[in-house]
Design a protein around this motif. Structure first.
Motif, PDB file in Angstrom:
ATOM      1  N   SER A  22       0.827  -1.209   0.000  1.00  0.00           N
ATOM      2  CA  SER A  22       0.000   0.000   0.000  1.00  0.00           C
ATOM      3  C   SER A  22       0.860   1.257   0.000  1.00  0.00           C
ATOM      4  O   SER A  22       0.529   2.252  -0.652  1.00  0.00           O
ATOM      5  CB  SER A  22      -0.926   0.007   1.227  1.00  0.00           C
ATOM      6  N   LEU A  25       2.109   1.699  -3.518  1.00  0.00           N
ATOM      7  CA  LEU A  25       1.015   2.122  -4.395  1.00  0.00           C
ATOM      8  C   LEU A  25       0.652   3.583  -4.152  1.00  0.00           C
ATOM      9  O   LEU A  25       0.450   4.358  -5.094  1.00  0.00           O
ATOM     10  CB  LEU A  25      -0.201   1.231  -4.161  1.00  0.00           C
ATOM     11  N   VAL A  82      -9.543  -3.231  -5.007  1.00  0.00           N
ATOM     12  CA  VAL A  82      -9.008  -3.452  -6.361  1.00  0.00           C
ATOM     13  C   VAL A  82      -9.653  -2.513  -7.379  1.00  0.00           C
ATOM     14  O   VAL A  82      -8.965  -1.941  -8.234  1.00  0.00           O
ATOM     15  CB  VAL A  82      -9.198  -4.923  -6.789  1.00  0.00           C
ATOM     16  N   VAL A  85      -8.340   1.054  -7.337  1.00  0.00           N
ATOM     17  CA  VAL A  85      -6.933   1.102  -7.762  1.00  0.00           C
ATOM     18  C   VAL A  85      -6.834   1.067  -9.289  1.00  0.00           C
ATOM     19  O   VAL A  85      -6.089   1.848  -9.903  1.00  0.00           O
ATOM     20  CB  VAL A  85      -6.128  -0.054  -7.139  1.00  0.00           C
ATOM     21  N   VAL A  86      -7.601   0.188  -9.919  1.00  0.00           N
ATOM     22  CA  VAL A  86      -7.596   0.105 -11.381  1.00  0.00           C
ATOM     23  C   VAL A  86      -8.144   1.391 -11.993  1.00  0.00           C
ATOM     24  O   VAL A  86      -7.575   1.944 -12.948  1.00  0.00           O
ATOM     25  CB  VAL A  86      -8.413  -1.112 -11.858  1.00  0.00           C
ATOM     26  N   ALA A 122      -7.560   7.453  -5.361  1.00  0.00           N
ATOM     27  CA  ALA A 122      -7.505   6.008  -5.124  1.00  0.00           C
ATOM     28  C   ALA A 122      -6.298   5.612  -4.283  1.00  0.00           C
ATOM     29  O   ALA A 122      -6.287   4.532  -3.669  1.00  0.00           O
ATOM     30  CB  ALA A 122      -7.458   5.263  -6.460  1.00  0.00           C
ATOM     31  N   MET A 185       0.847   0.642 -11.421  1.00  0.00           N
ATOM     32  CA  MET A 185      -0.381   0.463 -10.648  1.00  0.00           C
ATOM     33  C   MET A 185      -1.264  -0.684 -11.142  1.00  0.00           C
ATOM     34  O   MET A 185      -1.857  -1.392 -10.324  1.00  0.00           O
ATOM     35  CB  MET A 185      -1.189   1.768 -10.636  1.00  0.00           C
ATOM     36  N   LEU A 186      -1.373  -0.858 -12.440  1.00  0.00           N
ATOM     37  CA  LEU A 186      -2.280  -1.898 -12.939  1.00  0.00           C
ATOM     38  C   LEU A 186      -1.868  -3.303 -12.491  1.00  0.00           C
ATOM     39  O   LEU A 186      -2.710  -4.054 -11.971  1.00  0.00           O
ATOM     40  CB  LEU A 186      -2.394  -1.812 -14.463  1.00  0.00           C
ATOM     41  N   SER A 189      -2.533  -3.982  -8.659  1.00  0.00           N
ATOM     42  CA  SER A 189      -3.916  -4.097  -8.185  1.00  0.00           C
ATOM     43  C   SER A 189      -4.302  -5.544  -7.875  1.00  0.00           C
ATOM     44  O   SER A 189      -5.143  -5.797  -7.004  1.00  0.00           O
ATOM     45  CB  SER A 189      -4.876  -3.519  -9.229  1.00  0.00           C
ATOM     46  N   ARG A 193      -6.640  -8.378  -3.853  1.00  0.00           N
ATOM     47  CA  ARG A 193      -7.939  -9.015  -4.049  1.00  0.00           C
ATOM     48  C   ARG A 193      -8.558  -9.540  -2.747  1.00  0.00           C
ATOM     49  O   ARG A 193      -9.773  -9.582  -2.615  1.00  0.00           O
ATOM     50  CB  ARG A 193      -7.817 -10.155  -5.054  1.00  0.00           C
TER      51      ARG A 193
END
Length: 414
Positions: A22, A25, A82, A85-86, A122, A185-186, A189, A193
């Motif tokens: 985190s 991110l 998730v 984030v996306v 996000a 980032m992608l 993510s 989950r």
């Protein structure tokens, strides 16, 4: 099954790994709140505007960031972390690519409002709320670590962007930022989950309900009190954070020195945030917030008296050490007193108030500079707002009982 569940219990090794991810991110996602500060002088020259006009994109990105914190927080409460984030990655990536193509100040500001600001949301409140579900004993520390992503972004990104602008121009630099955000980032993510157990969330709701009864305020009353206090403290905080680069340029020290001071401020702010987490786990979020507010006011007062290059480095370092732990304390207080299942949106609302405070503070400081041709009055304005914040927080602190890491009241000393 029991052993499997234990692996994902609060304060487990998985929880600490989730905290580290985190933090990374958040560092990437919060680039938007700092990139616009560094390019402020370039934007002012590019579009031929006054200082207040050049600060408008910052105001726009912070307004978008505030809305993004609420919207992404509500989405995270319903669907997990998730999805925001996306969404944040796609909004940020497209936003920086379009910002590089802007042909006017209003286009540049609009992109920051609608795409970069909302996308960056996000990487702040939803991540903080998500982390708060994975910790009990060390919740204060976890929250401040999660919130430190925005400050770590302020340490790393200004230096990279300053180099990029100097060697390749601000437009190419924005393209590079957009691509970097998407690439990092992608894929990340997918790690997020897993969601906390229903039993754990129910236990947290019961603890916060008991705590709120001790406080004597309804959930909404407490939320709006915190939102007001957060707005006030961040109007004060915005003066050094938003204008230190331009301030150093005006004093003849150059924007590069200002960028160094900004990075120093935020690096020491991370230390302050981590320290405040340890303190909050022992004396509670409310008392820690009051302490931070008082120290921030003292640091702002020092800016009125010292403007030499060396002294500015020292005062900026002091400001960073004093103010870094303030904003995360609102999230700690929310998790102490408000429902866990609503953490994302409630933290988002209060964090958005702090963001709006930064937006208003950044703009009004520029307007004050344009009117008085000096930042001295702007520092006084920040100090006045800080005193309002301190009064609200001290009132709340007098009503609150200290609480331990499991959410139980601590008897008052006799």
């Amino acid at each position: 099954m029991a052993s499997l569940d234990a692996r994902y219990a609060p304060d487990s090794s998985y929880a600490w790994l989730r905290l580290a991810m985190s933090l990374l991110l958040g560092t990437v996602a919060c680039v938007g709140t700092w990139s616009v500060v560094v390019v402020l002088p370039s934007v002012q020259a590019e579009f031929g505007t006054l200082r207040a006009g050049a600060a408008l994109p910052y105001t726009c990105v912070m307004i978008g960031f505030g809305f993004g914190n609420i919207a992404m927080g509500r989405i995270a409460d319903r669907y997990g972390i998730v999805v925001p984030v996306v969404m944040g990655a796609l909004l940020l990536g497209s936003g920086y690519l379009l910002a590089a193509l802007a042909q006017s100040l209003w286009q540049f500001a609009l992109v920051h409002l609608v795409l970069i600001g909302i996308g960056g949301g996000a990487g702040f409140s939803p991540l903080i709320a998500d982390l708060s579900h994975w910790f009990r004993r060390h919740r204060g520390l976890a929250v401040v670590f999660g919130a430190s992503g925005s400050y770590l972004a302020g340490v790393i990104w200004p230096q990279l962007i300053t180099w990029g602008v100097a060697h390749h121009g601000w437009r190419t630099t924005h393209v590079a930022i957009g691509l970097t955000v998407l690439i990092i980032m992608l894929p990340m993510s997918l790690f997020f989950r897993r969601r906390p157990s229903v039993e754990h969330m129910a236990a947290d709701d019961a603890a916060s309900s008991s705590a709120r009864g001790d406080l004597g305020l309804s959930a909404n009353q407490l939320q709006w009190l915190l939102a007001t206090a957060g707005f006030c403290c961040c109007v004060a905080m915005a003066m050094p954070q938003v204008h230190i680069v331009a301030y150093c340029g005006d004093l003849g020290y150059g924007v590069a020195r200002g960028a160094e001071m900004l990075s120093l401020m935020l690096l020491l702010g991370i230390i302050s945030r981590i320290g405040s987490g340890f303190v909050a786990d022992r004396i509670g979020g409310t008392a820690t917030l009051a302490l931070g507010s008082a120290m921030q006011g003292a640091a702002l007062f020092l800016y009125l008296w010292f403007d030499g290059l060396t002294s500015l480095y020292i005062v900026t370092a002091i400001f960073g050490l004093f103010q870094g732990g303030i904003v995360p304390m609102y999230a700690v207080i929310i998790r102490e007193y408000l429902p866990a299942k609503e953490a994302g949106v409630r933290i988002g609302i209060v964090m958005s108030a702090t963001v709006l405070g930064m937006a208003f503070g950044g703009y009004v400081s520029g307007a004050i500079f344009d009117y008085f041709a000096s930042y001295r009055v702007a520092f006084l304005n920040g100090l006045a707002w800080n005193l309002v914040n301190l009064g609200l927080v001290c009132w709340l602190m007098m009503r609150a009982r200290p609480r331990n890491s499991l959410g139980h009241s601590t008897p008052a000393a006799v």
